[in-house]
Design a protein around this motif. Structure first.
Motif, PDB file in Angstrom:
ATOM      1  N   GLY A  21       0.814  -1.205   0.000  1.00  0.00           N
ATOM      2  CA  GLY A  21       0.000   0.000   0.000  1.00  0.00           C
ATOM      3  C   GLY A  21       0.848   1.256   0.000  1.00  0.00           C
ATOM      4  O   GLY A  21       0.546   2.226  -0.712  1.00  0.00           O
ATOM      5  N   ALA A  22       1.934   1.259   0.779  1.00  0.00           N
ATOM      6  CA  ALA A  22       2.813   2.422   0.816  1.00  0.00           C
ATOM      7  C   ALA A  22       3.491   2.638  -0.531  1.00  0.00           C
ATOM      8  O   ALA A  22       3.657   3.780  -0.987  1.00  0.00           O
ATOM      9  CB  ALA A  22       3.860   2.242   1.913  1.00  0.00           C
ATOM     10  N   ILE A  23       3.890   1.551  -1.185  1.00  0.00           N
ATOM     11  CA  ILE A  23       4.551   1.684  -2.491  1.00  0.00           C
ATOM     12  C   ILE A  23       3.568   2.168  -3.549  1.00  0.00           C
ATOM     13  O   ILE A  23       3.875   3.075  -4.330  1.00  0.00           O
ATOM     14  CB  ILE A  23       5.190   0.343  -2.903  1.00  0.00           C
ATOM     15  N   ILE A  24       2.388   1.559  -3.586  1.00  0.00           N
ATOM     16  CA  ILE A  24       1.398   1.919  -4.605  1.00  0.00           C
ATOM     17  C   ILE A  24       0.974   3.380  -4.468  1.00  0.00           C
ATOM     18  O   ILE A  24       0.665   4.051  -5.464  1.00  0.00           O
ATOM     19  CB  ILE A  24       0.170   0.995  -4.514  1.00  0.00           C
ATOM     20  N   MET A  25       0.975   3.916  -3.275  1.00  0.00           N
ATOM     21  CA  MET A  25       0.574   5.310  -3.079  1.00  0.00           C
ATOM     22  C   MET A  25       1.587   6.286  -3.659  1.00  0.00           C
ATOM     23  O   MET A  25       1.278   7.472  -3.816  1.00  0.00           O
ATOM     24  CB  MET A  25       0.384   5.603  -1.588  1.00  0.00           C
ATOM     25  N   LEU A  26       2.809   5.822  -3.982  1.00  0.00           N
ATOM     26  CA  LEU A  26       3.857   6.739  -4.414  1.00  0.00           C
ATOM     27  C   LEU A  26       4.402   6.476  -5.808  1.00  0.00           C
ATOM     28  O   LEU A  26       4.891   7.410  -6.452  1.00  0.00           O
ATOM     29  CB  LEU A  26       5.035   6.700  -3.419  1.00  0.00           C
ATOM     30  N   ILE A  27       4.362   5.247  -6.301  1.00  0.00           N
ATOM     31  CA  ILE A  27       5.053   4.952  -7.548  1.00  0.00           C
ATOM     32  C   ILE A  27       4.405   5.698  -8.714  1.00  0.00           C
ATOM     33  O   ILE A  27       3.197   5.912  -8.736  1.00  0.00           O
ATOM     34  CB  ILE A  27       5.080   3.427  -7.841  1.00  0.00           C
ATOM     35  N   LEU A  87      11.512   5.637  -6.440  1.00  0.00           N
ATOM     36  CA  LEU A  87      10.962   5.586  -7.790  1.00  0.00           C
ATOM     37  C   LEU A  87      10.287   6.901  -8.172  1.00  0.00           C
ATOM     38  O   LEU A  87      10.296   7.293  -9.346  1.00  0.00           O
ATOM     39  CB  LEU A  87       9.959   4.433  -7.896  1.00  0.00           C
ATOM     40  N   ARG A  88       9.711   7.593  -7.193  1.00  0.00           N
ATOM     41  CA  ARG A  88       9.058   8.874  -7.469  1.00  0.00           C
ATOM     42  C   ARG A  88      10.073   9.987  -7.692  1.00  0.00           C
ATOM     43  O   ARG A  88       9.868  10.875  -8.526  1.00  0.00           O
ATOM     44  CB  ARG A  88       8.126   9.213  -6.305  1.00  0.00           C
ATOM     45  N   ILE A  89      11.192   9.946  -6.956  1.00  0.00           N
ATOM     46  CA  ILE A  89      12.195  11.007  -7.074  1.00  0.00           C
ATOM     47  C   ILE A  89      12.744  11.089  -8.490  1.00  0.00           C
ATOM     48  O   ILE A  89      13.033  12.184  -8.989  1.00  0.00           O
ATOM     49  CB  ILE A  89      13.329  10.768  -6.046  1.00  0.00           C
ATOM     50  N   PHE A  90      12.879   9.942  -9.153  1.00  0.00           N
ATOM     51  CA  PHE A  90      13.467   9.960 -10.491  1.00  0.00           C
ATOM     52  C   PHE A  90      12.603  10.730 -11.476  1.00  0.00           C
ATOM     53  O   PHE A  90      13.109  11.188 -12.511  1.00  0.00           O
ATOM     54  CB  PHE A  90      13.680   8.527 -10.993  1.00  0.00           C
ATOM     55  N   MET A  91      11.312  10.895 -11.190  1.00  0.00           N
ATOM     56  CA  MET A  91      10.451  11.694 -12.058  1.00  0.00           C
ATOM     57  C   MET A  91      10.861  13.162 -12.065  1.00  0.00           C
ATOM     58  O   MET A  91      10.451  13.918 -12.942  1.00  0.00           O
ATOM     59  CB  MET A  91       8.995  11.567 -11.604  1.00  0.00           C
ATOM     60  N   GLN A 169      21.279   7.687   1.580  1.00  0.00           N
ATOM     61  CA  GLN A 169      22.323   7.820   0.567  1.00  0.00           C
ATOM     62  C   GLN A 169      21.778   7.543  -0.830  1.00  0.00           C
ATOM     63  O   GLN A 169      22.106   8.250  -1.795  1.00  0.00           O
ATOM     64  CB  GLN A 169      23.473   6.862   0.883  1.00  0.00           C
ATOM     65  N   LEU A 170      20.925   6.523  -0.954  1.00  0.00           N
ATOM     66  CA  LEU A 170      20.337   6.210  -2.254  1.00  0.00           C
ATOM     67  C   LEU A 170      19.425   7.338  -2.727  1.00  0.00           C
ATOM     68  O   LEU A 170      19.397   7.666  -3.924  1.00  0.00           O
ATOM     69  CB  LEU A 170      19.555   4.903  -2.164  1.00  0.00           C
ATOM     70  N   ALA A 171      18.682   7.953  -1.798  1.00  0.00           N
ATOM     71  CA  ALA A 171      17.817   9.077  -2.178  1.00  0.00           C
ATOM     72  C   ALA A 171      18.645  10.251  -2.688  1.00  0.00           C
ATOM     73  O   ALA A 171      18.278  10.901  -3.675  1.00  0.00           O
ATOM     74  CB  ALA A 171      16.958   9.496  -0.986  1.00  0.00           C
ATOM     75  N   ARG A 177      21.257  12.234  -9.690  1.00  0.00           N
ATOM     76  CA  ARG A 177      21.163  11.660 -11.036  1.00  0.00           C
ATOM     77  C   ARG A 177      19.971  12.222 -11.799  1.00  0.00           C
ATOM     78  O   ARG A 177      20.051  12.462 -13.011  1.00  0.00           O
ATOM     79  CB  ARG A 177      21.042  10.133 -10.943  1.00  0.00           C
ATOM     80  N   ALA A 178      18.869  12.460 -11.092  1.00  0.00           N
ATOM     81  CA  ALA A 178      17.684  13.010 -11.751  1.00  0.00           C
ATOM     82  C   ALA A 178      17.946  14.425 -12.257  1.00  0.00           C
ATOM     83  O   ALA A 178      17.578  14.768 -13.389  1.00  0.00           O
ATOM     84  CB  ALA A 178      16.499  12.992 -10.782  1.00  0.00           C
ATOM     85  N   PHE A 179      18.588  15.259 -11.439  1.00  0.00           N
ATOM     86  CA  PHE A 179      18.880  16.618 -11.878  1.00  0.00           C
ATOM     87  C   PHE A 179      19.890  16.623 -13.017  1.00  0.00           C
ATOM     88  O   PHE A 179      19.765  17.406 -13.969  1.00  0.00           O
ATOM     89  CB  PHE A 179      19.397  17.450 -10.713  1.00  0.00           C
ATOM     90  N   ALA A 180      20.904  15.750 -12.925  1.00  0.00           N
ATOM     91  CA  ALA A 180      21.888  15.672 -14.011  1.00  0.00           C
ATOM     92  C   ALA A 180      21.238  15.204 -15.306  1.00  0.00           C
ATOM     93  O   ALA A 180      21.510  15.742 -16.388  1.00  0.00           O
ATOM     94  CB  ALA A 180      23.026  14.730 -13.611  1.00  0.00           C
TER      95      ALA A 180
END
Length: 253
Positions: A21-27, A87-91, A169-171, A177-180
């Motif tokens: 549920g937590a994942i589906i709310m954000l992906i 997964l959301r941050i990469f957007m 660290q991964l975030a 990477r997303a900004f680059a």
């Protein structure tokens, strides 16, 4: 409930639902804000019931105290939020590219209601965000999302402590990477904007009385949007490949 399922089965299914549920709310794609929360949670519940026969056997026994029970649920929620947030941050890469293109073409004040963020954003950012969702659904990236959900139980099994340091660290790495990537996707328009502005500056120095602003602004918008349209296919392919690499990290491939 004992006539339909044992207490251990209900507890295990609840843990599976908490993480999913937590994942589906954000992906991206499935967890957008314009999709009602009840629909997203209903989908997560249906998915949890389907995956319970596969994942339920690895669930820990029912804790003896209410505090330990709440701790197990909170742990699963944190793991789900961590995966969904990554997964959301990469957007952000598409939003960044849209912002840079808008600034380069002087269209940053053209705002449009963004259904994904529930607030006005530059029109090009909104367009690229919607394009990203379309690419996710048409290239079957959402299937990889679902595979990553199942794979997460091998990486983060029940009862394991939440890797807060590694998650942070991964975030940070994903954000950088997303900004680059956003700057790379907008590079053609950035180069064009630089060339046009340098040329306009030279013309202004050579002919001080010439009203270069009235010529340069429409020219920059026209050329910038033309270059953006020509490079749109490459932008989509590069972004999908990079996103697939990120999801592959969760799948171990």
């Amino acid at each position: 409930m004992e006539s339909y399922a044992t207490a251990q089965q209900v507890f295990a299914a609840g843990l599976v639902f908490a993480r999913l549920g937590a994942i589906i709310m954000l992906i991206p794609g499935l967890g957008e804000t314009f999709i009602p929360a009840r629909i997203r949670l209903s989908f997560a519940l249906a998915l949890a019931l389907m995956l319970f026969p596969v994942l339920g056997a690895t669930a820990p026994p029912i804790p003896a105290s209410a505090g330990a029970l709440a701790g197990e649920v909170i742990r699963e929620l944190l793991i789900g939020l961590m995966i969904g947030a990554i997964l959301r941050i990469f957007m952000l890469s598409l939003a960044t590219a849209g912002e840079i293109v808008s600034l380069g073409t002087t269209l940053s004040f053209a705002q449009t209601a963004n259904p994904m963020q529930a607030q006005p954003t530059p029109t090009l950012s909104t367009f690229l965000g919607m394009l990203g969702i379309v690419l996710i659904l048409t290239t079957d990236l959402h299937h990889m999302f679902l595979a990553a959900l199942v794979r997460s139980y091998a990486i983060f099994p029940f009862g394991r402590e939440v890797p807060v340091g590694d998650a942070g660290q991964l975030a940070i790495q994903t954000t950088s990477r997303a900004f680059a990537l956003g700057l790379q996707l907008a590079a053609p328009v950035v180069v064009l904007s630089l060339i046009v502005n340098v040329a306009v500056g030279l013309v202004g120095r050579v002919m001080p009385t010439f009203q270069v602003f009235f010529i340069a602004s429409p020219l920059l918008v026209l050329l910038g949007l033309s270059v953006f349209a020509v490079s749109l296919g490459v932008i989509g392919m590069v972004w999908v490949d990079r996103y697939r690499e990120l999801i592959g990290m969760f799948l171990g491939s």
